[in-house]
Design an enzyme around this catalytic site. Structure first.
Site, PDB file in Angstrom:
ATOM      1  N   THR A  93     -62.318 -47.696 -45.440  1.00 54.39           N
ATOM      2  CA  THR A  93     -63.142 -46.665 -46.059  1.00 54.39           C
ATOM      3  C   THR A  93     -62.217 -45.682 -46.747  1.00 54.39           C
ATOM      4  O   THR A  93     -61.480 -44.948 -46.086  1.00 54.39           O
ATOM      5  CB  THR A  93     -63.962 -45.921 -44.987  1.00 54.39           C
ATOM      6  OG1 THR A  93     -64.764 -46.875 -44.294  1.00 54.39           O
ATOM      7  CG2 THR A  93     -64.863 -44.871 -45.626  1.00 54.39           C
ATOM      8  N   LYS A 169     -70.368 -47.371 -49.062  1.00 54.03           N
ATOM      9  CA  LYS A 169     -69.858 -47.143 -47.707  1.00 54.03           C
ATOM     10  C   LYS A 169     -69.909 -45.653 -47.354  1.00 54.03           C
ATOM     11  O   LYS A 169     -70.335 -45.266 -46.259  1.00 54.03           O
ATOM     12  CB  LYS A 169     -68.424 -47.676 -47.605  1.00 54.03           C
ATOM     13  CG  LYS A 169     -67.676 -47.284 -46.359  1.00 54.03           C
ATOM     14  CD  LYS A 169     -68.275 -47.851 -45.066  1.00 54.03           C
ATOM     15  CE  LYS A 169     -67.423 -47.411 -43.869  1.00 54.03           C
ATOM     16  NZ  LYS A 169     -68.014 -47.791 -42.601  1.00 54.03           N
ATOM     17  N   LYS A 238     -63.958 -36.003 -42.617  1.00 56.68           N
ATOM     18  CA  LYS A 238     -63.249 -36.605 -43.748  1.00 56.68           C
ATOM     19  C   LYS A 238     -64.220 -37.416 -44.610  1.00 56.68           C
ATOM     20  O   LYS A 238     -64.226 -37.315 -45.841  1.00 56.68           O
ATOM     21  CB  LYS A 238     -62.122 -37.510 -43.247  1.00 56.68           C
ATOM     22  CG  LYS A 238     -61.215 -38.033 -44.359  1.00 56.68           C
ATOM     23  CD  LYS A 238     -60.471 -39.296 -43.938  1.00 56.68           C
ATOM     24  CE  LYS A 238     -61.432 -40.474 -43.851  1.00 56.68           C
ATOM     25  NZ  LYS A 238     -60.810 -41.780 -43.640  1.00 56.68           N
TER      26      LYS A 238
END
Lengths: 291, 291, 291, 291
Positions: A93, A169, A238
């Site tokens: 990711t 994602k 994040k």
């Protein structure tokens, strides 16, 4: 097909193992050597460094984040080592902007780039049941579909630009964080009226919200069980930030993302960065004076 | 048990019908007479007015909102008509403060009050498959459980104060609205990268979010199908506001609720009050310049 | 002109005193008798009850909120006591919906209604330097301008519907709360880098933000001086909520208002309801782990 | 003292001119040559490139942003050209992280770094009336105070780490954007009740909010006058983002900042990136259906 596999963390190790079991020739490398040694026992070739992969036709990376990927693939020479015509499949990711840049950098070297981040945690990876979210040139995707078939239960295609899978994602992780936050807020509300959040979430996740994401995180919230972390608060923040950055470059306001960001920061300011990202729910409780 | 049933809208009519089918004596009334006449054909007794229910031992109401409930039950004399010892089951979604007040008013008349709002739309009500969210005195709940067994697939108990079930229902609707908003924001994000929202939502609702709330509203969002409305934007805003009021009286901040409120207002300002509340997703699209 | 003055709190008492000093005949009443007795020494007539004001041609009220105003003016008979043709000037901060209802109720009794809430705290009221925000029929406003001239330094007219002045007052309080919140957030930011918030706010309020609202609340925030309260957190939340309600009935999303609401709730959940509403700034500090 | 001045845009050109007028030896450079040529007529020395400043003891830069500063000072060799012991004063608004990195890079070269961003637009710069927000070693600040005395009316010191002044500047811009947004939301509210926003803002900026930031931007909002831009929407969004980044690295939630970000994105999605950043107020109007 000779596969180089860089990044043997919780996810990468079982994925590489599955590829070995399926009969692929796999060269492995990891920053800390233990998982590589273990895979060597299974038949993997050990690369001395990320650059020691010259014979690979497919490079798979699943490293921690943009920075780690850049260091290993660019900084330590993996990309340069690949032959023209090789395919790089990035299953981590990472940010959309980084995806676009890596696609460019790979292209300059005559290497094709596919983004293929996954849904599923360690146990799902081990069972070869990941959902694989891909984007890239269709013919290329066809070429490596056999790899995805080993690693996952289903491969989803979202377009011919790798950035598209990276976006999907991040959007999926945003959806999970939103679900956690909504459960946290609603739990604070019902608890304020002396309804146990476990009773409330138990009902919801047996009815309208009977889905894996809700069942999994709902149980953690109901039991205040945030450790050990499957995915930390820090990583949760994040990924929200990466979703916001992707949104910002296309002028997409995302109100819930702003709420998520502030509440993750609140949690980090209170020392919770290593808890599971479901601990986002504790912020609503604390703000309401319930903790 | 003689049941008086007031409020024969989309939900009330099939619910009363199920009670008749189960062999109960049911007296019915509705502001517009048609549904009552239909139930009369099924054997229901017609009440001339809400006050014409003196022989009922159980009063069930499922009226539009606080105001409608107050007008019918207090204003038009239903409560006063009941004998001491009767039980009033309010199955509508109403505010927590109103629930507390009605409990008080019923108590003054020697009538017991149960809150029992439901999850499920018209077809679910017709099939007798509602999830019934109850709160009230446990012995009372035992007494009327046979009624809930007719109307629903499962009865959930959240405590002995009716306000608790009212809160749970508002919290559940808040969860649905949050899910819609999250899908709207994430869809705007992926569409900005030319990923079809149907592809994105289709993947999610087959995997992590394979739950009724997501499948149902996800399909509506994917197809931009917001009409006819199962539950309108205006009602969506109303329930968010009721959740906020319940939260406010207990000092519970709810960040997502604030986002929902503003986006519902944005939609209403653009003339969408009669669309299904899933049309909340259009606000993110419009703000992003995608519509 | 014979003035009845109901509500002799911190604001009302000096205002009534100024009217007496200006030579008006003033009949006064207050829930607690002390301030009325004090004004009697100055020449005011004591009303035995809110209804004891039959000879007044102008009624001025400045009561705590909607509920207090309704109880005194409707519940205790002040409105009914007035002669047809009298003028009711409501100088309190009340909701827009209540303003519209009171205008209607007054009209039914042949009484004219003017909304005239004020900007300025107790010392400003005592000095006759209020800013008076009015709306109502222009000829009526002309008629009572002499009263406003006694009470304030300037009278502002915002239209012929009383709701307009009520809205302006709520919008002004929203602006103040927004300024406090912005100072709180910015202070938390600079403090995180070890810049004293007093240094930061001192600079700002000497330059770009050299205005009374910023100087006043900026100094309180810089010194963490939130008690005694000039205007409490609880009242701050109330006024934000009234602004949100006014906005909601016209479909106006107000993002900052949502932030204010949640942060006031956070503060109340931490026991700060009696602090000055500038203590809103402490929420950003607490959330950042600075307190 | 020999000053090299790089970056002669709207702000830099008059600042450099003031330094020449004060008798300093000034070497100038700008990407587009016109402003440099003009200053040469005033006595400035023309640098052939950013690296052509070897004899300067003080380097002043006021370039567009992080990227431009990096390109000119690092990429084109200005920093390397300086002698050990020189002082670099960065007067641009740049990110906190970039400030910390530049301080480090300068230090490696034996050059001292001072952050000294300014408050004030072009006319204020021309008049030498800027407010200069500084941070850095106190002795160094003393050394260059004479320069600040030429450029500004007042120099403010916020600590010995350059990042502190960078933070203060971003916090100040956040305060301005917050004020604009609050005016926009409040204007939408009063306009919904047919009160002219000019009347409302005129009242406020004559009373509680009688400060330059409010008067300036309030007038623009009142007149819907957003072009030509003094500071564009795009730059407004950039500075909000920089404030968020600075806040994020210290775990400071900033609710209003999230609202600002989303509304700037909404505006950019509607094509308004080149308007003055006060056009943020149009978002509230549009969302309310008023435009």
């Amino acid at each position: 097909m000779h596969i180089a596999f860089l990044g043997l963390g919780g996810m990468g190790q079982p994925m590489a193992s599955n590829l070995l079991n399926a009969g692929y020739e796999v060269t492995v490398w990891n920053r800390s050597p233990e998982p590589a040694l273990k895979l060597a026992e299974q038949g993997a070739t050990l690369a001395a460094s990320p650059a020691d992969i010259a014979s690979a036709t497919v490079l798979i990376t699943i490293l921690a984040d943009d920075v780690a990927t850049e260091q290993v693939v660019l900084g330590q020479g993996a990309l340069t080592a690949l032959a023209r015509g090789a395919i790089w499949i990035n299953m981590a990711t990472v940010s959309v902007a980084f995806t676009e840049e890596m696609e460019r950098r790979a292209h300059e070297k005559g290497v094709s780039y596919i983004a293929a981040p996954v849904l599923g945690r360690v146990d799902v990876a081990a069972a070869g049941n990941l959902n694989i979210l891909t984007a890239g040139d269709a013919a290329l995707l066809d070429n490596v579909q056999e790899i995805f078939d080993v690693l996952g239960q289903k491969t989803w295609r979202f377009g011919d630009r790798p950035a598209q899978a990276a976006t999907v994602k991040l959007a999926a992780n945003f959806m999970i964080a939103s679900a956690i936050e909504a459960m946290g807020e609603a739990s604070a509300l019902v608890e304020a009226y002396d309804v146990g959040k476990g009773d409330f979430l138990g009902m919801l996740t047996s009815t309208l919200f009977a889905a894996p994401a809700y069942k999994n995180y709902g149980a953690m919230i109901a039991e205040d069980r945030y450790s050990p972390a499957g995915f930390t608060m820090k990583l949760g923040l994040k990924d929200v930030r990466l979703a916001q950055q992707a949104a910002e470059s296309k002028n997409v306001p995302m109100g819930i993302a702003g709420v998520l960001r502030d509440n993750y920061l609140d949690a980090l300011a209170h020392g919770d960065e290593k808890l599971d990202w479901a601990a986002l729910a504790t912020v609503s409780a604390r703000r309401s004076g319930q903790q």
